[in-house]
Scaffold this motif. Structure first.
Motif, PDB file in Angstrom:
ATOM      1  N   THR A 246     -20.644 -28.699  52.354  1.00  0.00           N
ATOM      2  CA  THR A 246     -19.187 -28.703  52.492  1.00  0.00           C
ATOM      3  C   THR A 246     -18.719 -27.313  52.903  1.00  0.00           C
ATOM      4  OG1 THR A 246     -19.034 -30.353  50.752  1.00  0.00           O
ATOM      5  CG2 THR A 246     -17.016 -29.165  51.290  1.00  0.00           C
ATOM      6  N   PHE A 247     -17.878 -27.260  53.930  1.00  0.00           N
ATOM      7  CA  PHE A 247     -17.323 -25.986  54.404  1.00  0.00           C
ATOM      8  C   PHE A 247     -15.802 -26.098  54.380  1.00  0.00           C
ATOM      9  CE2 PHE A 247     -21.454 -26.618  56.361  1.00  0.00           C
ATOM     10  CZ  PHE A 247     -22.096 -25.415  56.115  1.00  0.00           C
ATOM     11  N   GLU A 248     -15.141 -25.210  53.638  1.00  0.00           N
ATOM     12  CA  GLU A 248     -13.681 -25.291  53.532  1.00  0.00           C
ATOM     13  C   GLU A 248     -13.048 -23.915  53.664  1.00  0.00           C
ATOM     14  OE1 GLU A 248     -12.569 -26.770  49.647  1.00  0.00           O
ATOM     15  OE2 GLU A 248     -14.564 -26.271  48.908  1.00  0.00           O
ATOM     16  N   THR A 249     -11.795 -23.909  54.104  1.00  0.00           N
ATOM     17  CA  THR A 249     -11.106 -22.641  54.300  1.00  0.00           C
ATOM     18  C   THR A 249     -10.940 -21.927  52.959  1.00  0.00           C
ATOM     19  OG1 THR A 249      -9.002 -23.780  54.177  1.00  0.00           O
ATOM     20  CG2 THR A 249      -9.854 -23.345  56.357  1.00  0.00           C
ATOM     21  N   GLY A 250     -10.918 -20.613  53.025  1.00  0.00           N
ATOM     22  CA  GLY A 250     -10.834 -19.806  51.810  1.00  0.00           C
ATOM     23  C   GLY A 250     -12.197 -19.421  51.270  1.00  0.00           C
ATOM     24  N   CYS A 251     -13.257 -19.964  51.853  1.00  0.00           N
ATOM     25  CA  CYS A 251     -14.611 -19.691  51.335  1.00  0.00           C
ATOM     26  C   CYS A 251     -15.481 -19.035  52.405  1.00  0.00           C
ATOM     27  CB  CYS A 251     -15.267 -20.988  50.882  1.00  0.00           C
ATOM     28  SG  CYS A 251     -14.405 -21.774  49.523  1.00  0.00           S
TER      29      CYS A 251
ATOM     30  N   ILE B 164      -8.950 -22.771  60.178  1.00  0.00           N
ATOM     31  CA  ILE B 164      -9.680 -21.824  61.034  1.00  0.00           C
ATOM     32  C   ILE B 164     -11.101 -21.671  60.503  1.00  0.00           C
ATOM     33  CG2 ILE B 164      -9.840 -19.426  61.808  1.00  0.00           C
ATOM     34  CD1 ILE B 164      -6.800 -19.255  61.605  1.00  0.00           C
ATOM     35  N   TYR B 165     -12.066 -21.794  61.407  1.00  0.00           N
ATOM     36  CA  TYR B 165     -13.469 -21.570  61.057  1.00  0.00           C
ATOM     37  C   TYR B 165     -14.008 -20.417  61.915  1.00  0.00           C
ATOM     38  CZ  TYR B 165     -13.269 -25.902  58.479  1.00  0.00           C
ATOM     39  OH  TYR B 165     -12.925 -26.862  57.565  1.00  0.00           O
ATOM     40  N   LEU B 166     -14.465 -19.379  61.258  1.00  0.00           N
ATOM     41  CA  LEU B 166     -15.117 -18.263  61.949  1.00  0.00           C
ATOM     42  C   LEU B 166     -16.615 -18.402  61.729  1.00  0.00           C
ATOM     43  CD1 LEU B 166     -12.939 -15.258  60.691  1.00  0.00           C
ATOM     44  CD2 LEU B 166     -12.539 -16.745  62.665  1.00  0.00           C
ATOM     45  N   ILE B 167     -17.373 -18.347  62.805  1.00  0.00           N
ATOM     46  CA  ILE B 167     -18.833 -18.456  62.692  1.00  0.00           C
ATOM     47  C   ILE B 167     -19.446 -17.236  63.359  1.00  0.00           C
ATOM     48  CG2 ILE B 167     -20.854 -19.844  63.208  1.00  0.00           C
ATOM     49  CD1 ILE B 167     -19.058 -22.280  63.364  1.00  0.00           C
ATOM     50  N   ALA B 168     -20.260 -16.524  62.605  1.00  0.00           N
ATOM     51  CA  ALA B 168     -20.857 -15.283  63.110  1.00  0.00           C
ATOM     52  C   ALA B 168     -22.367 -15.362  62.928  1.00  0.00           C
ATOM     53  CB  ALA B 168     -20.291 -14.089  62.346  1.00  0.00           C
TER      54      ALA B 168
ATOM     55  N   CYS C 162      -8.800 -11.510  60.839  1.00  0.00           N
ATOM     56  CA  CYS C 162      -8.288 -12.861  60.571  1.00  0.00           C
ATOM     57  C   CYS C 162      -7.482 -12.901  59.277  1.00  0.00           C
ATOM     58  CB  CYS C 162      -9.450 -13.848  60.513  1.00  0.00           C
ATOM     59  SG  CYS C 162      -8.936 -15.554  60.809  1.00  0.00           S
ATOM     60  N   ASP C 163      -6.949 -11.767  58.845  1.00  0.00           N
ATOM     61  CA  ASP C 163      -6.238 -11.776  57.561  1.00  0.00           C
ATOM     62  C   ASP C 163      -4.848 -12.400  57.661  1.00  0.00           C
ATOM     63  OD1 ASP C 163      -4.843  -9.841  58.850  1.00  0.00           O
ATOM     64  OD2 ASP C 163      -5.261  -8.232  57.424  1.00  0.00           O
ATOM     65  N   PHE C 164      -4.447 -12.835  58.851  1.00  0.00           N
ATOM     66  CA  PHE C 164      -3.136 -13.473  59.017  1.00  0.00           C
ATOM     67  C   PHE C 164      -3.139 -14.926  58.553  1.00  0.00           C
ATOM     68  CE2 PHE C 164      -5.500 -13.876  62.990  1.00  0.00           C
ATOM     69  CZ  PHE C 164      -5.437 -15.232  63.224  1.00  0.00           C
ATOM     70  N   ALA C 165      -4.321 -15.493  58.274  1.00  0.00           N
ATOM     71  CA  ALA C 165      -4.358 -16.909  57.895  1.00  0.00           C
ATOM     72  C   ALA C 165      -5.614 -17.191  57.073  1.00  0.00           C
ATOM     73  CB  ALA C 165      -4.376 -17.776  59.148  1.00  0.00           C
ATOM     74  N   PRO C 166      -5.547 -18.191  56.182  1.00  0.00           N
ATOM     75  CA  PRO C 166      -6.762 -18.569  55.450  1.00  0.00           C
ATOM     76  C   PRO C 166      -7.807 -19.128  56.425  1.00  0.00           C
ATOM     77  CG  PRO C 166      -4.986 -20.130  55.014  1.00  0.00           C
ATOM     78  CD  PRO C 166      -4.390 -19.021  55.808  1.00  0.00           C
ATOM     79  N   HIS C 167      -9.043 -18.861  56.147  1.00  0.00           N
ATOM     80  CA  HIS C 167     -10.104 -19.286  57.071  1.00  0.00           C
ATOM     81  C   HIS C 167     -11.409 -19.461  56.312  1.00  0.00           C
ATOM     82  CE1 HIS C 167     -10.143 -14.859  56.880  1.00  0.00           C
ATOM     83  NE2 HIS C 167     -11.447 -15.005  56.880  1.00  0.00           N
ATOM     84  N   ALA C 168     -12.321 -20.177  56.913  1.00  0.00           N
ATOM     85  CA  ALA C 168     -13.696 -20.228  56.407  1.00  0.00           C
ATOM     86  C   ALA C 168     -14.532 -19.276  57.252  1.00  0.00           C
ATOM     87  CB  ALA C 168     -14.246 -21.646  56.513  1.00  0.00           C
ATOM     88  N   LEU C 169     -15.384 -18.506  56.601  1.00  0.00           N
ATOM     89  CA  LEU C 169     -16.317 -17.637  57.326  1.00  0.00           C
ATOM     90  C   LEU C 169     -17.728 -18.134  57.056  1.00  0.00           C
ATOM     91  CD1 LEU C 169     -17.104 -15.081  58.926  1.00  0.00           C
ATOM     92  CD2 LEU C 169     -17.100 -13.835  56.761  1.00  0.00           C
ATOM     93  N   ILE C 170     -18.421 -18.468  58.122  1.00  0.00           N
ATOM     94  CA  ILE C 170     -19.797 -18.962  58.016  1.00  0.00           C
ATOM     95  C   ILE C 170     -20.667 -17.986  58.795  1.00  0.00           C
ATOM     96  CG2 ILE C 170     -21.338 -20.899  58.537  1.00  0.00           C
ATOM     97  CD1 ILE C 170     -18.523 -22.534  58.683  1.00  0.00           C
ATOM     98  N   PHE C 171     -21.638 -17.394  58.134  1.00  0.00           N
ATOM     99  CA  PHE C 171     -22.418 -16.373  58.837  1.00  0.00           C
ATOM    100  C   PHE C 171     -23.903 -16.505  58.526  1.00  0.00           C
ATOM    101  CE2 PHE C 171     -23.374 -13.439  55.330  1.00  0.00           C
ATOM    102  CZ  PHE C 171     -22.428 -13.816  54.393  1.00  0.00           C
TER     103      PHE C 171
END
Lengths: 115, 167
Positions: B24-29, B112-116, B129-138
């Motif tokens: 599970t991938f959700e924003t804020g995590c 928003i999903y950020l993938i690095a 990306c601090d203007f909005a909640p997002h998920a960061l997957i790296f």
């Protein structure tokens, strides 16, 4: 040009030159038959993948491309190599193996970090 | 929220991922994909995760492992769309992409999903990306963010890796 001052640059952000078959990398790095065999054996030992000259290098993962780059350099005739960000994309087992092979290569190795 | 259910997925003709738990991938995590070279981290991203995010109509920014081709593509795009904008480095590219994202998000908020993939720039990404909640997957071979949830890849063979959330 004074080649004594020249390093072969190997940047982990751009590990391969051609993106097509391994043959092109082998020619660019000037690996002859014996060195090619050593490269194939080493790569198989580390990754389980059997390389050959027609192997499509884009099928490798990002980290495997960096491993290939490192051994293309180590088995090439270059006497001086500059690795840039080598550690970044490698897991600890592969990094240890490369560092061990760097030590016994007899080449002058320089490490640089972009950040 | 994006869910990849427990399953065996053929991501390439000769390579599968065995998803041992629902992922599970959700924003804020934040999510750390870890595992040895060649264990399928990038394959999960490109073949499973990104298509699911695209289906969900969320915003996505994906930073590839060897980013130079992406950099050239975005330079070319910016040259066509914003002629005054000069992009000469990865940092310029990121700033440009996040400016575009922020404008799109302001007009129409979505997840928003950020993938690095093996990025040097994780901290920078989060700040941009601090203007909005997002998920960061790296993906990373180093533990860069201690608070990130771990998803581990374990190769069973050259043809198959297990993917699981460690206890």
């Amino acid at each position: 040009m004074n080649t004594e001052q020249c390093y072969l640059i190997a940047d982990a952000a751009h590990p391969l030159v051609s993106g097509e078959t391994l043959q092109e990398e082998l020619i660019l790095y000037n690996l002859q038959d014996e060195a090619r065999t050593s490269l194939y054996d080493k790569f198989y030992a580390l990754t389980g993948i059997r390389l050959h000259r027609d192997y499509p290098v884009n099928n490798l993962s990002g980290g495997q491309k960096v491993i290939l780059m490192a051994y293309l350099c180590l088995y090439s005739p270059a006497e001086k190599i500059c690795f840039i960000d080598l550690e970044h994309a490698l897991d600890s087992d592969n990094l240890t193996a490369i560092h061990n092979d760097v030590r016994i290569s007899g080449k002058a190795i320089n490490y640089k970090y972009s950040r | 929220m994006i869910i990849i259910p427990q399953s065996l997925i053929a991501v390439w003709p000769d390579f599968s991922l065995e998803i041992k738990n629902d992922l599970t991938f959700e924003t804020g995590c934040r999510y750390h994909l870890s595992g040895p070279n060649g264990s399928g981290k990038t394959s999960l991203i490109t073949q499973i995760l990104i298509p699911k995010i695209q289906q969900s109509k969320s915003y996505i920014l994906y930073f590839e492992q060897q980013m130079h081709l992406q950099l050239y593509a975005i330079k070319a795009y910016a040259a066509l769309m914003h002629k005054d904008r000069v992009i000469s480095s990865e940092a310029d590219m990121m700033a440009y992409l996040f400016e575009n994202l922020q404008m799109a998000y302001s007009a129409q908020p979505r997840d928003i999903y950020l993938i690095a993939d093996e990025s040097h720039e994780l901290q920078n990404l989060m700040q941009l990306c601090d203007f909005a909640p997002h998920a960061l997957i790296f993906t990373s071979h180093h533990n860069l963010l201690s608070e990130a949830r771990s998803v581990h890849f374990h190769p069973k063979s050259l043809q198959c890796s297990e993917v699981y959330v460690p206890d």
